[in-house]
Design a protein around this motif. Structure first.
Motif, mmCIF file in Angstrom:
data_model
loop_
_atom_site.group_PDB
_atom_site.id
_atom_site.type_symbol
_atom_site.label_atom_id
_atom_site.label_comp_id
_atom_site.label_asym_id
_atom_site.label_seq_id
_atom_site.Cartn_x
_atom_site.Cartn_y
_atom_site.Cartn_z
ATOM 1 N N THR A 22 13.878 3.212 1.921
ATOM 2 C CA THR A 22 13.930 4.601 2.376
ATOM 3 C C THR A 22 14.496 5.470 1.260
ATOM 4 O O THR A 22 15.142 4.979 0.322
ATOM 5 N N CYS A 23 14.258 6.764 1.385
ATOM 6 C CA CYS A 23 14.717 7.699 0.362
ATOM 7 C C CYS A 23 16.202 8.010 0.544
ATOM 8 O O CYS A 23 16.802 7.710 1.582
ATOM 9 N N THR A 24 16.780 8.624 -0.477
ATOM 10 C CA THR A 24 18.166 9.090 -0.401
ATOM 11 C C THR A 24 18.231 10.615 -0.512
ATOM 12 O O THR A 24 19.301 11.174 -0.714
ATOM 13 N N CYS A 25 17.072 11.265 -0.370
ATOM 14 C CA CYS A 25 17.018 12.714 -0.567
ATOM 15 C C CYS A 25 16.905 13.488 0.741
ATOM 16 O O CYS A 25 16.991 14.715 0.731
ATOM 17 N N CYS A 26 16.692 12.793 1.843
ATOM 18 C CA CYS A 26 16.458 13.475 3.116
ATOM 19 C C CYS A 26 17.403 12.951 4.196
ATOM 20 O O CYS A 26 17.879 11.824 4.132
ATOM 21 N N ILE A 27 17.674 13.790 5.191
ATOM 22 C CA ILE A 27 18.401 13.393 6.396
ATOM 23 C C ILE A 27 17.552 13.798 7.599
ATOM 24 O O ILE A 27 17.304 14.991 7.805
ATOM 25 N N PRO A 28 17.066 12.818 8.376
ATOM 26 C CA PRO A 28 17.261 11.380 8.177
ATOM 27 C C PRO A 28 16.425 10.868 6.994
ATOM 28 O O PRO A 28 15.458 11.501 6.585
ATOM 29 N N ALA A 29 16.811 9.703 6.469
ATOM 30 C CA ALA A 29 16.091 9.106 5.352
ATOM 31 C C ALA A 29 14.654 8.796 5.748
ATOM 32 O O ALA A 29 14.381 8.359 6.873
ATOM 33 N N GLN A 30 13.726 9.053 4.817
ATOM 34 C CA GLN A 30 12.306 8.834 5.073
ATOM 35 C C GLN A 30 11.853 7.485 4.509
ATOM 36 O O GLN A 30 12.323 7.047 3.461
ATOM 37 N N ARG A 31 10.938 6.848 5.214
ATOM 38 C CA ARG A 31 10.359 5.601 4.726
ATOM 39 C C ARG A 31 9.495 5.901 3.505
ATOM 40 O O ARG A 31 8.637 6.782 3.535
ATOM 41 N N LEU A 32 9.721 5.179 2.405
ATOM 42 C CA LEU A 32 8.961 5.406 1.182
ATOM 43 C C LEU A 32 7.538 4.895 1.335
ATOM 44 O O LEU A 32 7.297 3.852 1.940
ATOM 45 N N ARG A 33 6.602 5.625 0.775
ATOM 46 C CA ARG A 33 5.215 5.189 0.686
ATOM 47 C C ARG A 33 4.933 4.780 -0.750
ATOM 48 O O ARG A 33 5.665 5.169 -1.673
ATOM 49 N N PRO A 34 3.893 3.996 -0.997
ATOM 50 C CA PRO A 34 3.547 3.673 -2.384
ATOM 51 C C PRO A 34 3.314 4.940 -3.205
ATOM 52 O O PRO A 34 2.685 5.891 -2.736
ATOM 53 N N HIS A 35 3.836 4.940 -4.425
ATOM 54 C CA HIS A 35 3.636 6.082 -5.330
ATOM 55 C C HIS A 35 2.294 5.902 -6.041
ATOM 56 O O HIS A 35 2.217 5.681 -7.252
ATOM 57 N N VAL A 36 1.247 5.966 -5.257
ATOM 58 C CA VAL A 36 -0.115 5.749 -5.737
ATOM 59 C C VAL A 36 -0.982 6.897 -5.246
ATOM 60 O O VAL A 36 -0.873 7.307 -4.084
ATOM 61 N N VAL A 37 -1.814 7.420 -6.128
ATOM 62 C CA VAL A 37 -2.742 8.489 -5.745
ATOM 63 C C VAL A 37 -3.945 7.853 -5.064
ATOM 64 O O VAL A 37 -4.689 7.090 -5.684
ATOM 65 N N TRP A 38 -4.105 8.155 -3.788
ATOM 66 C CA TRP A 38 -5.208 7.594 -3.012
ATOM 67 C C TRP A 38 -6.406 8.545 -3.025
ATOM 68 O O TRP A 38 -6.296 9.708 -3.418
ATOM 69 N N PHE A 39 -7.538 8.037 -2.597
ATOM 70 C CA PHE A 39 -8.744 8.865 -2.500
ATOM 71 C C PHE A 39 -8.464 10.049 -1.576
ATOM 72 O O PHE A 39 -7.900 9.897 -0.493
ATOM 73 N N GLY A 40 -8.852 11.226 -2.048
ATOM 74 C CA GLY A 40 -8.597 12.441 -1.290
ATOM 75 C C GLY A 40 -7.325 13.148 -1.717
ATOM 76 O O GLY A 40 -7.073 14.273 -1.270
ATOM 77 N N GLU A 41 -6.514 12.516 -2.582
ATOM 78 C CA GLU A 41 -5.289 13.127 -3.079
ATOM 79 C C GLU A 41 -5.476 13.604 -4.521
ATOM 80 O O GLU A 41 -6.330 13.094 -5.237
#
Length: 247
Positions: free
Chosen positions: A135-154
């Motif tokens: 999870t991240c340390t930048c948000c409250i509540p902490a957010q589940r991290l997603r892969p740092h990958v550019v997917w189709f459509g992004e």
């Protein structure tokens, strides 16, 4: 002497280090449908399956048998010894360029070794496999991290920086990439438009519609060190260099 160089690398350079390319001839990504593992919608449907897919890629990258090859090392040497400006843009999500020593590097499709907060877009280095506990340390509540990958459509990362570099470069080299998918497919046109020399290094023969001025056919691990040596010696790429690289 060249003063500003842009290098684009694709799956072909990593394949020589033993990394399997994602897309197979049947259009599947490692036996998965692209829409299941490489789209935001696929992640929303089944985040655990998508995480498993990238965890397998992460494991392959860190199994001890995958190392930077001579092409990665040559580009790191170019960065260290070239007096002008250099930007390496990679379509790959592995860290082989970094392991070779490259620092002037832009991952336009993201990085396998990082997770990203879906709310703030801040990235975090991963030291082990993806799980629900990342999870991240930048948000409250902490957010589940997603892969740092550019997917189709992004949108690919750093397009403004890439565009500026292409507008001002005098040499553009594409290594191990078909360059047929936009926006990368337009990079050679931009470089040509601004008067740069454009060189393609690939295992396959040049497409007859290719916009590259020079096509060097063969292994990147053999050709790229030659190119780097010639650039550092102040040589301008020519037909003679082209023939020498292919021979």
């Amino acid at each position: 002497m060249y003063r500003q160089i842009v290098v684009l690398t694709g799956a072909g350079i990593s394949a020589e280090s033993g990394l399997r390319t994602f897309r197979d001839q049947d259009g599947l990504w490692e036996e998965h449908k692209i829409e299941d593992v490489a789209t935001p919608e696929g992640y929303q449907r089944d985040p655990e399956m998508v995480e498993r897919f990238y965890n397998e890629r992460w494991q392959q990258l860190h199994d001890g048998n995958v190392e930077p090859n001579a092409a990665h090392l040559a580009l790191a040497r170019l960065e260290n010894e070239f007096d002008g400006q250099l930007l390496v843009v990679t379509q790959n999500i592995d860290d082989l360029h970094e392991r070779a020593g490259s620092r002037r590097l832009l991952h336009m499709h993201g990085e396998l070794t990082k997770g990203r907060c879906p709310r703030s877009q801040q990235t975090f280095l991963l030291t082990d496999h993806f799980s629900v506990h990342h999870t991240c340390t930048c948000c409250i509540p902490a957010q589940r991290l997603r892969p740092h990958v550019v997917w189709f459509g992004e949108m690919p990362i750093g397009l403004d920086r890439i565009q500026h570099a292409l507008d001002t470069c005098d040499l553009f080299i594409a290594i191990g990439t078909s360059g047929t998918v936009y926006p990368a497919a337009g990079f050679v046109d931009t470089a040509n438009h601004h008067g740069a020399q454009t060189v393609e290094v690939n295992l396959i023969e040049a497409d007859r519609h290719s916009q590259f001025q020079y096509h060097l056919q063969g292994k990147a691990s053999e050709i790229v060190p030659q190119l780097v040596e010639q650039i550092l010696q102040g040589q301008i790429i020519s037909d003679q260099v082209n023939l020498a690289a292919q021979g």
